[in-house]
Design an enzyme around this catalytic site. Sequence first.
Site, short mmCIF file in Angstrom:
data_model
loop_
_atom_site.label_atom_id
_atom_site.label_comp_id
_atom_site.label_asym_id
_atom_site.label_seq_id
_atom_site.Cartn_x
_atom_site.Cartn_y
_atom_site.Cartn_z
N TYR A 6 46.88 23.76 29.31
CA TYR A 6 47.27 22.36 29.25
C TYR A 6 47.69 21.80 30.61
CZ TYR A 6 51.77 24.74 29.00
OH TYR A 6 52.85 25.57 29.25
N THR A 8 47.47 23.27 35.04
CA THR A 8 46.69 23.56 36.24
C THR A 8 45.51 24.50 36.00
OG1 THR A 8 48.19 25.35 36.85
CG2 THR A 8 48.67 23.16 37.76
N LEU A 9 45.44 25.12 34.85
CA LEU A 9 44.28 25.97 34.51
C LEU A 9 43.13 25.17 33.89
CD1 LEU A 9 46.03 29.17 33.11
CD2 LEU A 9 44.55 29.05 35.11
N GLU A 72 51.19 32.79 35.45
CA GLU A 72 52.09 32.07 34.55
C GLU A 72 53.52 32.63 34.55
OE1 GLU A 72 51.46 29.33 33.14
OE2 GLU A 72 49.28 29.21 33.30
#
Length: 120
Positions: A6, A8-9, A72
Site C-alpha cells: 500500500y 513504497t512497494l 519493512e
Amino acid sequence: MNLFVYGTLKQGGKYHHYLKNAKRVLPDAMAKGTLYDTNLGYPAMTLEGKGKVRGEVYEVPEQLWPHIDELEDCTGSSDDLYKKVTIEVQSESGRQAVITYVAKDERLLHKQINSGNWDI
C-alpha cells in the site's frame, strides 16, 4: 501466500524494485484499516478503524520474503517498526487472504490519510 502492498512497494514506488521478480495479481485491492503518513517518506497501516486502504497484491516467490521483511523492518526483533499479519482484501475478483505489514510502533502514526491511498 500473496502480499498486499500500500506504499513504497506499489508500482511506481521507490522500493517497487524489490518486487521485480514478483507477479502483480491484483492492481487494485482494498483492505479494512487506517493509513497514516509517518513523516519518513513512507506510510503505515493499522487494522483499527472503519476506513479502507487501497493497494496492490503480488504473488511473491519464497526467496524474496527475507528481503521484504528486512525492508519493512520486520525481522523478529522486539524493536521492529512493523509486524507481518494475514488480512483479507477485497477486489473485483472477490475476497482473498493475503499477508501485509502493519505498524507495530505507534510513533509511526503521524497523520491519518483519509483517502486510504498513498500517492507515490
